[in-house]
Design a protein around this motif. Structure first.
Motif, PDB file in Angstrom:
ATOM      1  N   GLY A 182       0.799  -1.199   0.150  1.00 52.42           N
ATOM      2  CA  GLY A 182      -0.018  -0.015  -0.015  1.00 52.42           C
ATOM      3  C   GLY A 182       0.750   1.260   0.018  1.00 52.42           C
ATOM      4  O   GLY A 182       0.376   2.367  -0.097  1.00 52.42           O
ATOM      5  N   GLY A 183       2.366   1.045   0.232  1.00 50.11           N
ATOM      6  CA  GLY A 183       3.158   2.350   0.327  1.00 50.11           C
ATOM      7  C   GLY A 183       3.222   2.996  -1.225  1.00 50.11           C
ATOM      8  O   GLY A 183       2.836   2.261  -2.204  1.00 50.11           O
ATOM      9  N   PHE A 184       3.719   3.986  -1.240  1.00 49.29           N
ATOM     10  CA  PHE A 184       3.991   4.942  -2.487  1.00 49.29           C
ATOM     11  C   PHE A 184       5.174   5.207  -3.134  1.00 49.29           C
ATOM     12  O   PHE A 184       6.180   5.422  -2.024  1.00 49.29           O
ATOM     13  N   LEU A 185       5.515   5.009  -4.164  1.00 55.53           N
ATOM     14  CA  LEU A 185       6.840   5.490  -5.016  1.00 55.53           C
ATOM     15  C   LEU A 185       6.481   6.809  -5.582  1.00 55.53           C
ATOM     16  O   LEU A 185       5.626   6.844  -6.463  1.00 55.53           O
ATOM     17  N   ILE A 186       7.284   8.040  -5.371  1.00 55.71           N
ATOM     18  CA  ILE A 186       7.139   9.044  -6.298  1.00 55.71           C
ATOM     19  C   ILE A 186       8.438   9.282  -7.217  1.00 55.71           C
ATOM     20  O   ILE A 186       9.313   9.486  -6.471  1.00 55.71           O
ATOM     21  N   LEU A 187       8.014   9.293  -8.325  1.00 56.89           N
ATOM     22  CA  LEU A 187       9.189   9.699  -9.496  1.00 56.89           C
ATOM     23  C   LEU A 187       9.025  11.047  -9.912  1.00 56.89           C
ATOM     24  O   LEU A 187       7.962  11.475  -9.752  1.00 56.89           O
ATOM     25  N   GLY A 188      10.032  11.544 -10.601  1.00 59.53           N
ATOM     26  CA  GLY A 188       9.990  13.133 -11.045  1.00 59.53           C
ATOM     27  C   GLY A 188       8.794  13.057 -12.322  1.00 59.53           C
ATOM     28  O   GLY A 188       8.530  11.810 -12.870  1.00 59.53           O
ATOM     29  N   HIS A 189       8.220  14.026 -12.650  1.00 62.18           N
ATOM     30  CA  HIS A 189       7.216  14.033 -13.776  1.00 62.18           C
ATOM     31  C   HIS A 189       7.792  13.560 -14.978  1.00 62.18           C
ATOM     32  O   HIS A 189       6.934  12.972 -15.761  1.00 62.18           O
ATOM     33  N   SER A 190       9.093  13.579 -15.249  1.00 67.08           N
ATOM     34  CA  SER A 190       9.576  13.423 -16.584  1.00 67.08           C
ATOM     35  C   SER A 190      10.080  11.787 -16.438  1.00 67.08           C
ATOM     36  O   SER A 190      10.368  11.491 -17.480  1.00 67.08           O
ATOM     37  N   GLU A 191       9.793  11.287 -15.470  1.00 70.40           N
ATOM     38  CA  GLU A 191      10.182   9.786 -15.271  1.00 70.40           C
ATOM     39  C   GLU A 191       9.174   8.772 -15.018  1.00 70.40           C
ATOM     40  O   GLU A 191       9.426   7.666 -14.512  1.00 70.40           O
ATOM     41  N   SER A 215      -1.326   9.232  -9.808  1.00 65.36           N
ATOM     42  CA  SER A 215      -1.065  10.271 -10.239  1.00 65.36           C
ATOM     43  C   SER A 215       0.201  10.566 -10.993  1.00 65.36           C
ATOM     44  O   SER A 215       0.800   9.574 -10.976  1.00 65.36           O
ATOM     45  N   PRO A 216       0.539  11.599 -11.729  1.00 65.48           N
ATOM     46  CA  PRO A 216       1.682  11.767 -12.471  1.00 65.48           C
ATOM     47  C   PRO A 216       2.910  11.388 -11.620  1.00 65.48           C
ATOM     48  O   PRO A 216       3.065  12.127 -10.583  1.00 65.48           O
ATOM     49  N   GLY A 217       3.643  10.551 -11.747  1.00 65.56           N
ATOM     50  CA  GLY A 217       4.887  10.084 -11.066  1.00 65.56           C
ATOM     51  C   GLY A 217       4.464   9.289  -9.752  1.00 65.56           C
ATOM     52  O   GLY A 217       5.397   9.182  -9.155  1.00 65.56           O
ATOM     53  N   VAL A 218       3.379   9.279  -9.489  1.00 65.64           N
ATOM     54  CA  VAL A 218       2.837   8.375  -8.081  1.00 65.64           C
ATOM     55  C   VAL A 218       2.535   7.139  -8.346  1.00 65.64           C
ATOM     56  O   VAL A 218       1.473   6.772  -8.923  1.00 65.64           O
ATOM     57  N   PHE A 219       3.203   6.071  -7.742  1.00 61.19           N
ATOM     58  CA  PHE A 219       2.950   4.611  -7.971  1.00 61.19           C
ATOM     59  C   PHE A 219       2.514   3.775  -6.690  1.00 61.19           C
ATOM     60  O   PHE A 219       3.189   4.229  -5.644  1.00 61.19           O
ATOM     61  N   GLN A 220       1.813   2.744  -6.576  1.00 64.29           N
ATOM     62  CA  GLN A 220       1.430   2.318  -5.408  1.00 64.29           C
ATOM     63  C   GLN A 220       1.829   0.809  -5.315  1.00 64.29           C
ATOM     64  O   GLN A 220       1.665  -0.007  -6.589  1.00 64.29           O
TER      65      GLN A 220
END
Length: 293
Positions: free
Chosen positions: A264-273, A286-291
C-alpha cells in the motif's frame, strides 16, 4: 581628458596536461557508470574537467594528467573515489520542487496510508528521500508531515540518502541561503526556519531543531545490490535522478526500491520519469505516483 577603452585580459586556455585525454575521460566515465550508475557522455567532458580541477588544486597536484596518474596508476582511487563522485554528480534540488506531489501527499496519500493501519494505535510513518542531495526535499517532506501530525494522531520519521558525502554534510547542517528558501510558504517559514541574526549570518536560514530531529541522513549508492534500509517504508521519493541512469539501471533501482515499500506504500518519481514506473506494472495514482499493491 580622454578615456581609453579597457580590454579584459584573455582567459588562458588550459594546457594540454590540464585537459582530460579521451582515454582518461573514458576511464573516469566507465568507473562512475560502473560504480555509481551515473552516465557521463562525451558532451560532459568539459564540465568534468572544470569540476575535477578543484580536486587537483586541493590535492596539490599540478594538472589533470597527474591527477589521472594518481587515480589509476598509483592506487589513489581507494581514497579518492568518494571525492570523484562528489565532483561529477549533479545535485540540483529545491524546497517544494514539483509541489503537486506534496499536495497529493497531504490530501490523498497520507489519509490512505493511515486508513491501512490498526485502529487505536499511534502509527509511525516512514518516508524516504532516496536521492536527497542537500536535504531540501527531505526537509520539505518533514514540514508537510509535521503540519499534518499536529492535526492527526501519528508519528513520522524522514530518511535522506545520497551517494555524495559533500551534499550530505550540507543536509545535516541544515543551513541554506535565504534565496533558496523562497519556495517555502510563509507560514512554514515562520514555523520551521530560523533566520541568522549576526551580520555574517543574516542571509542564511536554518531548519529548526524540532524538525531536524525528525530527519536523518546517510550515504547510499542506489546501484548497490542491497540497501541497509527498513522494508516497511510508507513513501519513497526518487525524483529527477533516474534520468542519469541507463534503462537497465533505472529498472533495477526502481525494483529494489519497491522492495522496501510496505504493502500500500507509494513510490514517487519525477514528472519526467513516470514511464519508468509503468515498466513495473505498478498502479499509477497520479503523475509520477505509484502504489505498491
Amino acid at each position: 581628458m580622454s578615456h581609453a577603452l579597457l580590454r579584459a585580459d584573455p582567459v588562458a586556455e588550459p594546457s594540454a596536461s590540464d585537459r582530460l585525454t579521451d582515454k582518461d575521460f573514458a576511464r573516469i566515465a566507465a568507473l562512475v557508470s560502473g560504480e555509481a550508475g551515473i552516465k557521463l557522455p562525451p558532451a560532459k567532458k568539459l564540465m568534468v574537467e572544470g569540476r575535477l580541477r578543484k580536486r587537483v588544486r586541493h590535492l596539490g597536484l599540478p594538472n589533470l594528467t597527474r591527477y589521472c596518474e594518481h587515480l589509476f596508476d598509483e592506487d589513489g582511487l581507494v581514497r579518492e573515489f568518494v571525492h570523484l563522485v562528489d565532483a561529477v554528480t549533479t545535485n540540483k534540488t529545491d524546497f517544494f520542487r514539483e509541489p503537486e506531489h506534496f499536495v497529493s501527499l497531504e490530501r490523498s496519500l497520507l489519509p490512505e496510508l493511515l486508513s491501512l493501519r490498526r485502529r487505536g494505535a499511534k502509527p509511525m510513518l516512514k518516508l524516504w528521500s532516496a536521492a536527497s542531495s542537500n536535504g531540501a526535499e527531505a526537509y520539505t517532506i518533514a514540514m508537510v508531515m509535521a503540519d499534518l501530525a499536529a492535526k492527526g494522531d501519528f508519528q513520522f520519521a524522514v530518511l535522506g540518502t545520497d551517494i555524495s558525502t559533500k551534499v550530505l554534510l550540507v543536509a545535516e547542517r541544515a543551513v541554506y541561503p535565504v534565496e533558496m528558501i523562497a519556495p517555502v510558504p510563509p507560514e512554514k517559514q515562520q514555523r520551521y526556519l530560523m533566520r541568522g541574526c549576526s551580520p555574517h549570518r543574516h542571509k542564511e536560514a536554518r531548519i529548526v531543531p524540532e524538525l531536524r530531529s525528525r530527519v536523518g541522513f546517510q550515504r547510499l549508492n542506489l546501484i548497490d545490490s542491497s540497501y541497509p534500509i527498513d522494508r516497511d517504508v510508507d513513501v519513497i521519493f526518487l525524483r529527477n535522478v533516474l534520468i542519469y541512469f541507463d534503462k537497465p539501471t533505472q529498472e533495477a533501482v526502481v525494483r529494489q526500491l519497491v522492495g522496501h515499500l510496505r504493502p500500500g506504500g507509494f513510490l514517487i518519481l519525477g514528472h519526467s520519469e513516470s514511464m519508468i514506473g509503468t515498466n513495473l506494472r505498478l498502479p499509477q495514482r497520479s503523475p509520477g505516483v505509484f502504489q505498491n499493491t
